[in-house]
Design a protein around this motif. Structure first.
Motif, PDB file in Angstrom:
ATOM      1  N   ARG A   1       2.015   9.763   8.919  1.00 18.06           N
ATOM      2  CA  ARG A   1       1.162   8.629   8.602  1.00 18.06           C
ATOM      3  C   ARG A   1       0.856   8.530   7.112  1.00 18.06           C
ATOM      4  NH1 ARG A   1      -0.303   4.617  12.079  1.00 18.06           N
ATOM      5  NH2 ARG A   1      -0.273   6.282  13.609  1.00 18.06           N
ATOM      6  N   SER A   2       0.529   9.645   6.494  1.00 15.19           N
ATOM      7  CA  SER A   2       0.124   9.565   5.097  1.00 15.19           C
ATOM      8  C   SER A   2       1.314   9.200   4.207  1.00 15.19           C
ATOM      9  CB  SER A   2      -0.534  10.865   4.636  1.00 15.19           C
ATOM     10  OG  SER A   2       0.305  11.951   4.871  1.00 15.19           O
ATOM     11  N   VAL A   3       2.506   9.650   4.581  1.00 17.54           N
ATOM     12  CA  VAL A   3       3.690   9.256   3.821  1.00 17.54           C
ATOM     13  C   VAL A   3       3.904   7.749   3.975  1.00 17.54           C
ATOM     14  CG1 VAL A   3       6.152   9.607   3.478  1.00 17.54           C
ATOM     15  CG2 VAL A   3       4.727  11.531   4.161  1.00 17.54           C
ATOM     16  N   ALA A   4       3.781   7.268   5.196  1.00 15.23           N
ATOM     17  CA  ALA A   4       3.954   5.831   5.451  1.00 15.23           C
ATOM     18  C   ALA A   4       2.908   5.019   4.686  1.00 15.23           C
ATOM     19  CB  ALA A   4       3.856   5.548   6.954  1.00 15.23           C
ATOM     20  N   ASN A   5       1.673   5.505   4.683  1.00 13.95           N
ATOM     21  CA  ASN A   5       0.612   4.802   3.962  1.00 13.95           C
ATOM     22  C   ASN A   5       0.938   4.678   2.474  1.00 13.95           C
ATOM     23  OD1 ASN A   5      -0.938   4.480   6.276  1.00 13.95           O
ATOM     24  ND2 ASN A   5      -2.142   6.331   5.914  1.00 13.95           N
ATOM     25  N   ALA A   6       1.479   5.751   1.908  1.00 12.68           N
ATOM     26  CA  ALA A   6       1.809   5.737   0.479  1.00 12.68           C
ATOM     27  C   ALA A   6       2.930   4.741   0.190  1.00 12.68           C
ATOM     28  CB  ALA A   6       2.203   7.135   0.016  1.00 12.68           C
ATOM     29  N   ILE A   7       3.946   4.726   1.059  1.00 12.22           N
ATOM     30  CA  ILE A   7       5.057   3.783   0.882  1.00 12.22           C
ATOM     31  C   ILE A   7       4.532   2.343   0.935  1.00 12.22           C
ATOM     32  CG2 ILE A   7       7.230   2.940   1.910  1.00 12.22           C
ATOM     33  CD1 ILE A   7       7.497   5.778   0.892  1.00 12.22           C
ATOM     34  N   ASP A   8       3.700   2.095   1.929  1.00  9.19           N
ATOM     35  CA  ASP A   8       3.181   0.740   2.120  1.00  9.19           C
ATOM     36  C   ASP A   8       2.336   0.283   0.937  1.00  9.19           C
ATOM     37  OD1 ASP A   8       4.489   0.424   4.511  1.00  9.19           O
ATOM     38  OD2 ASP A   8       2.795   1.098   5.733  1.00  9.19           O
ATOM     39  N   VAL A   9       1.512   1.181   0.428  1.00  9.00           N
ATOM     40  CA  VAL A   9       0.608   0.789  -0.654  1.00  9.00           C
ATOM     41  C   VAL A   9       1.397   0.500  -1.937  1.00  9.00           C
ATOM     42  CG1 VAL A   9      -0.081   2.947  -1.808  1.00  9.00           C
ATOM     43  CG2 VAL A   9      -1.786   1.192  -1.350  1.00  9.00           C
ATOM     44  N   LEU A  10       2.621   1.070  -2.012  1.00 13.91           N
ATOM     45  CA  LEU A  10       3.453   0.831  -3.192  1.00 13.91           C
ATOM     46  C   LEU A  10       4.343  -0.403  -3.030  1.00 13.91           C
ATOM     47  CD1 LEU A  10       4.347   4.537  -3.955  1.00 13.91           C
ATOM     48  CD2 LEU A  10       2.992   3.022  -5.405  1.00 13.91           C
ATOM     49  N   GLY A  11       4.167  -1.098  -1.925  1.00  8.75           N
ATOM     50  CA  GLY A  11       4.855  -2.378  -1.777  1.00  8.75           C
ATOM     51  C   GLY A  11       6.200  -2.325  -1.084  1.00  8.75           C
ATOM     52  N   ALA A  12       6.624  -1.145  -0.636  1.00  5.03           N
ATOM     53  CA  ALA A  12       7.849  -1.062   0.164  1.00  5.03           C
ATOM     54  C   ALA A  12       7.449  -1.028   1.640  1.00  5.03           C
ATOM     55  CB  ALA A  12       8.647   0.173  -0.212  1.00  5.03           C
ATOM     56  N   THR A  13       8.454  -1.006   2.508  1.00  2.00           N
ATOM     57  CA  THR A  13       8.150  -0.994   3.929  1.00  2.00           C
ATOM     58  C   THR A  13       8.551   0.337   4.539  1.00  2.00           C
ATOM     59  OG1 THR A  13       8.604  -3.354   3.985  1.00  2.00           O
ATOM     60  CG2 THR A  13       8.524  -2.217   6.106  1.00  2.00           C
ATOM     61  N   ALA A  14       7.575   1.030   5.100  1.00  2.00           N
ATOM     62  CA  ALA A  14       7.861   2.308   5.744  1.00  2.00           C
ATOM     63  C   ALA A  14       8.246   2.071   7.192  1.00  2.00           C
ATOM     64  CB  ALA A  14       6.633   3.206   5.676  1.00  2.00           C
ATOM     65  N   VAL A  15       9.334   2.714   7.608  1.00  2.00           N
ATOM     66  CA  VAL A  15       9.759   2.625   8.997  1.00  2.00           C
ATOM     67  C   VAL A  15       9.848   4.041   9.539  1.00  2.00           C
ATOM     68  CG1 VAL A  15      11.339   1.370  10.501  1.00  2.00           C
ATOM     69  CG2 VAL A  15      11.435   0.981   8.040  1.00  2.00           C
TER      70      VAL A  15
END
Lengths: 205, 262
Positions: A15-29
């Motif tokens: 989750r925390s990795v996904a959150n970081a990706i999302d906050v940087l404007g990319a899409t975490a899958v």
């Protein structure tokens, strides 16, 4: 928009990795099956836990071949975080001897420190950049990052080393990279702005 | 060089943040999600959330606080983790490996176990095997009794007769990655940490000891570190003082500790 796969194999906090990706404007899958690596722009192998169990889980789901294809045949960016970096090694020695992914030569060994130095190494420590390009380019010469680990990767090839960290009187390798394959022992997703800057860099590879 | 961590602890009771005194008095102080966001903006070293609810009944007043309708602690954890780019420990009523997995899946980096670990130390071992020792924080609540530093479980309600240092040592031998050492006597009274307790436990622990309970002044942090704590945690002072993280760090640096400021 870049799609970044986060490999889910039952180890640790995705989750925390996904959150970081999302906050940087990319899409975490978050992906559960190796086939889902097709069509993503980059992949992250996170993980907290034991080396042996992690390899067991990766192997039983057929991840090693698919990840190897992603990183070396398709030459797409790959980042291993914490245990995910250690798994790049040829072998690990946590709870017995285990074979790793073997992408980088060397072994993962327990931090060997004097009795008065606590292991696991937990907390914020400096990552000293060994090169000015690559993942650490925007945070060089050094970044304060969050570590939680008892083992560390000792690469047999020094040219892989991109960052080192001093703990308890000795240095260990805290970041490795070659071309499009990166590994970090610390948690960039938990290292506030320095960590986010490195993930941003990874997304720009 | 490794920095000495300063860790805000947030206590969650039935969906609201509370301040605690002597493990028995609890007052609502805020909203669990906004508070985490604020700490992230302050760039704090780490966050510990402890859900001290007695049962699953979550508070209806949350609607008044304009929080999303979160009926479960795990939803709160998930929401908190979205704005938390520093390590997050979650504790409270964790009794099984499945409970741990759920917490980690919802955004926790570590789980804090207390009563569950004391009643079944195998839980520490299983957790460490499955998720790594570093993900397992064993929380030890201690009251000073005629027996000495005695471990209490079940939110301070049940005495165990067990000495804190001896239990800490055992917990580490089972695979605890950190010890969160809390003084019940000092909870919410702001008279400083119980330094003798910290000394007793830090001496026998090979893993980091986080001191909690009693901070009233920023100078208390360095006292705990000098007594052997590896990291210092506090709850109430973060709610009631302005710039409590920055000023706390300043006091620590002034006392000669290496802290993270950027």
């Amino acid at each position: 928009m870049r799609r970044v796969a986060i490999v889910s194999y039952g180890m640790g906090n995705l989750r925390s990795v996904a959150n970081a990706i999302d906050v940087l404007g990319a899409t975490a899958v978050v992906i559960d099956r190796p086939a889902e690596l097709q069509g993503v722009d980059a992949a992250i192998l996170p993980g907290v836990g034991a080396f042996g169990e992690a390899m067991l889980r990766l192997n039983s789901a057929g991840w090693p071949e698919a990840l190897h294809h992603h990183a070396f045949k398709a030459q797409r960016p790959f980042l291993g975080i914490c245990l995910g970096m250690q798994l790049l090694a040829e072998r690990g020695t946590e709870f017995g001897d285990h074979q790793g992914l073997g992408w980088f030569p060397g072994a993962v060994v327990r931090l060997d420190r004097p009795a008065n130095v606590r292991v696991p190494h937990i907390g914020w420590n400096d990552v000293v950049a060994k090169r000015t390009d690559g993942l650490l380019a925007t945070v060089a010469p050094s970044a304060t990052c969050y570590f939680v680990h008892s083992f560390a990767f000792e690469p047999a090839d020094e040219s892989l080393i991109s960052g080192v960290t001093e703990y308890g009187g000795h240095s260990f390798v805290s970041a490795v990279e070659r071309d499009n394959v990166f590994g970090v022992q610390f948690h960039p997703e938990k290292s506030q702005k320095h960590g986010l800057a490195m993930i941003k860099r990874f997304l720009e590879v | 060089m490794l920095r000495t961590r300063l860790i805000p602890v947030l206590l969650l009771q039935n969906g609201m943040l509370v301040r605690s005194e002597s493990f028995s008095i609890h007052q609502v102080v805020g909203n669990p999600i906004h508070e985490a966001k604020r700490f992230n903006e302050w760039n704090v070293d780490e966050l510990i959330y402890l859900d001290i609810s007695r049962d699953g009944s979550y508070d209806l007043r949350r609607d008044d606080h304009k929080v999303k309708n979160l009926s479960e602690p795990m939803q709160i954890l998930e929401e908190v983790s979205k704005t938390c780019f520093m390590p997050l420990t979650w504790g409270g009523r964790i009794r099984s490996i499945d409970d741990m997995r759920l917490c980690l899946r919802n955004g926790a980096d570590k789980v804090a176990i207390n009563t569950g670990a004391f009643r079944s130390p195998q839980l520490i071992r299983d957790g460490a095997n499955a998720f790594g020792a570093q993900a397992i924080v064993v929380c030890i609540d201690v009251r000073c009794t005629e027996r000495g530093f005695e471990v209490f479980i079940d939110g301070g309600r049940e005495s165990t007769g067990r000495d804190a240092a001896s239990w800490a040592k055992e917990a580490v031998s089972h695979g605890a990655g950190e010890i969160l050492l809390q003084s019940i006597d000092r909870d919410g009274v702001a008279t400083g940490y119980d330094l003798d307790l910290i000394r007793a436990v830090a001496q026998v622990s090979s893993v980091p000891v986080i001191a909690l309970g009693g901070v009233g002044r920023y100078e208390n942090y360095a006292e705990a570190v000098k007594a052997g704590a590896d990291a210092v945690a506090a709850a109430n002072i973060f709610h009631f003082k302005e710039l409590s993280d920055r000023n706390g760090k300043r006091a620590m640096a002034k006392a000669g500790l290496h802290v993270r400021t950027s």
